[in-house]
Design a protein around this motif. Structure first.
Motif, PDB file in Angstrom:
ATOM      1  N   LEU A 228       0.616  -1.385   0.061  1.00  0.00           N
ATOM      2  CA  LEU A 228      -0.061  -0.089   0.031  1.00  0.00           C
ATOM      3  C   LEU A 228       0.939   1.249   0.048  1.00  0.00           C
ATOM      4  CD1 LEU A 228      -2.777   1.265   0.113  1.00  0.00           C
ATOM      5  CD2 LEU A 228      -2.592   1.156   2.597  1.00  0.00           C
ATOM      6  N   ILE A 229       1.842   1.232   0.676  1.00  0.00           N
ATOM      7  CA  ILE A 229       2.911   2.463   0.897  1.00  0.00           C
ATOM      8  C   ILE A 229       3.570   2.412  -0.567  1.00  0.00           C
ATOM      9  CG2 ILE A 229       4.968   3.275   1.676  1.00  0.00           C
ATOM     10  CD1 ILE A 229       2.697   3.335   3.858  1.00  0.00           C
TER      11      ILE A 229
ATOM     12  N   LEU B 263       2.434   1.682  -3.315  1.00  0.00           N
ATOM     13  CA  LEU B 263       1.104   1.944  -4.239  1.00  0.00           C
ATOM     14  C   LEU B 263       1.019   3.579  -4.068  1.00  0.00           C
ATOM     15  CD1 LEU B 263      -1.158   1.468  -6.472  1.00  0.00           C
ATOM     16  CD2 LEU B 263      -2.474   0.990  -4.561  1.00  0.00           C
ATOM     17  N   LEU B 264       0.841   4.041  -2.818  1.00  0.00           N
ATOM     18  CA  LEU B 264       0.831   5.391  -2.470  1.00  0.00           C
ATOM     19  C   LEU B 264       1.868   6.482  -2.924  1.00  0.00           C
ATOM     20  CD1 LEU B 264      -0.447   5.377   1.146  1.00  0.00           C
ATOM     21  CD2 LEU B 264      -1.642   6.197  -1.019  1.00  0.00           C
ATOM     22  N   VAL B 265       3.159   5.826  -3.042  1.00  0.00           N
ATOM     23  CA  VAL B 265       4.253   6.500  -3.523  1.00  0.00           C
ATOM     24  C   VAL B 265       4.526   6.621  -4.980  1.00  0.00           C
ATOM     25  CG1 VAL B 265       6.903   6.577  -3.901  1.00  0.00           C
ATOM     26  CG2 VAL B 265       5.743   6.048  -1.578  1.00  0.00           C
ATOM     27  N   LYS B 266       4.264   5.366  -5.600  1.00  0.00           N
ATOM     28  CA  LYS B 266       4.322   5.291  -6.961  1.00  0.00           C
ATOM     29  C   LYS B 266       3.075   5.934  -7.856  1.00  0.00           C
ATOM     30  CE  LYS B 266       7.656   2.452  -7.908  1.00  0.00           C
ATOM     31  NZ  LYS B 266       8.823   2.788  -8.826  1.00  0.00           N
ATOM     32  N   SER B 267       1.895   6.067  -7.205  1.00  0.00           N
ATOM     33  CA  SER B 267       0.739   6.545  -7.707  1.00  0.00           C
ATOM     34  C   SER B 267       0.796   8.420  -7.768  1.00  0.00           C
ATOM     35  CB  SER B 267      -0.501   6.530  -7.347  1.00  0.00           C
ATOM     36  OG  SER B 267      -0.646   6.868  -5.806  1.00  0.00           O
TER      37      SER B 267
ATOM     38  N   ALA C 221       0.390   9.705  -5.164  1.00  0.00           N
ATOM     39  CA  ALA C 221      -0.478  10.428  -4.023  1.00  0.00           C
ATOM     40  C   ALA C 221       0.142  11.136  -2.998  1.00  0.00           C
ATOM     41  CB  ALA C 221      -1.250   9.376  -3.526  1.00  0.00           C
ATOM     42  N   SER C 222       1.348  10.739  -2.438  1.00  0.00           N
ATOM     43  CA  SER C 222       2.098  11.282  -1.400  1.00  0.00           C
ATOM     44  C   SER C 222       2.609  12.441  -1.981  1.00  0.00           C
ATOM     45  CB  SER C 222       3.018  10.099  -0.840  1.00  0.00           C
ATOM     46  OG  SER C 222       3.956   9.730  -1.653  1.00  0.00           O
TER      47      SER C 222
ATOM     48  N   THR D 101       4.021   5.935   5.702  1.00  0.00           N
ATOM     49  CA  THR D 101       2.943   6.935   5.109  1.00  0.00           C
ATOM     50  C   THR D 101       3.473   8.528   5.272  1.00  0.00           C
ATOM     51  OG1 THR D 101       1.445   5.352   5.037  1.00  0.00           O
ATOM     52  CG2 THR D 101       0.827   7.407   4.401  1.00  0.00           C
TER      53      THR D 101
ATOM     54  N   ILE E 169       5.132  11.330   3.096  1.00  0.00           N
ATOM     55  CA  ILE E 169       4.535  12.676   2.608  1.00  0.00           C
ATOM     56  C   ILE E 169       5.612  13.852   3.039  1.00  0.00           C
ATOM     57  CG2 ILE E 169       2.557  14.074   3.522  1.00  0.00           C
ATOM     58  CD1 ILE E 169       1.013  11.693   3.452  1.00  0.00           C
TER      59      ILE E 169
END
Length: 186
Positions: A61-62, A64-68, A70-71, A109, A113
């Protein structure tokens, strides 16, 4: 940690490298017992597998957040408002307080960020790490919905059962959390 595990296996195998490897495999996967069954190792126990699986899912999930992005998008959003060292520390604590799932998830996360923002505002990474660790762990200890609370409630339930105390371990934990002044590491 890996060095300690390897050293322990070498010591248990009387400094024999092949014996150390065999000891490691027996501890991790399991060893055949005298009656032909498999004595479970650390990774084959259900609880340990669930913990390992949850850590892999949190890591995914982390990622995914970085690659997308979002962070990065959230960091860009905060970057315009957080422009001093003091605000960076406060925001790291606030974001860590808002994420109440798991202390690892919160730290990773929040780190993803706040890393860019803290670099921009010249806050040392060590100080950011202090903000993350001191905030997220303490909040997850007292949050009624975090994974730490579930783990501690299971330990409390086992202790209550062995002491012959009846009742709901989760309710007792919530009652104790109100009286707890400072969170301590288990």
């Amino acid at each position: 940690m890996s060095i300690g595990i390897a050293l322990g296996c070498f010591l248990l195998a009387d400094l024999n490298p092949l014996g150390a490897l065999e000891t490691f495999v027996e501890m991790l996967i399991g060893a055949p017992a005298e009656n032909g069954t498999l004595t479970p190792g650390a990774i084959t126990e259900t609880d340990n597998m669930l913990v390992l699986l949850s850590m892999v899912m949190i890591g995914a999930l982390i990622g995914l957040l970085v690659k997308s992005g979002a962070s990065r998008a959230f960091a860009n959003y905060l970057g315009h408002r957080v422009n001093t060292k003091k605000r960076t520390g406060i925001m790291a604590s606030v974001v860590g307080t808002l994420l109440l799932i798991d202390d690892y998830f919160d730290s990773l996360t929040n780190g993803a960020i706040m890393k860019e923002i803290s670099d921009k505002n010249k806050v040392p990474r060590e100080k950011l790490a202090y903000f993350l660790d001191s905030t997220t762990y303490a909040v997850c200890q007292i949050s009624p919905i975090s994974s730490w609370v579930a783990f501690i409630a299971s330990l409390l339930a086992a202790g209550m059962m062995s002491a012959g105390i009846e009742g709901n371990a989760y309710q007792m934990l919530l009652h104790l959390a109100v009286k707890k002044r400072t969170p301590t590491r288990v």
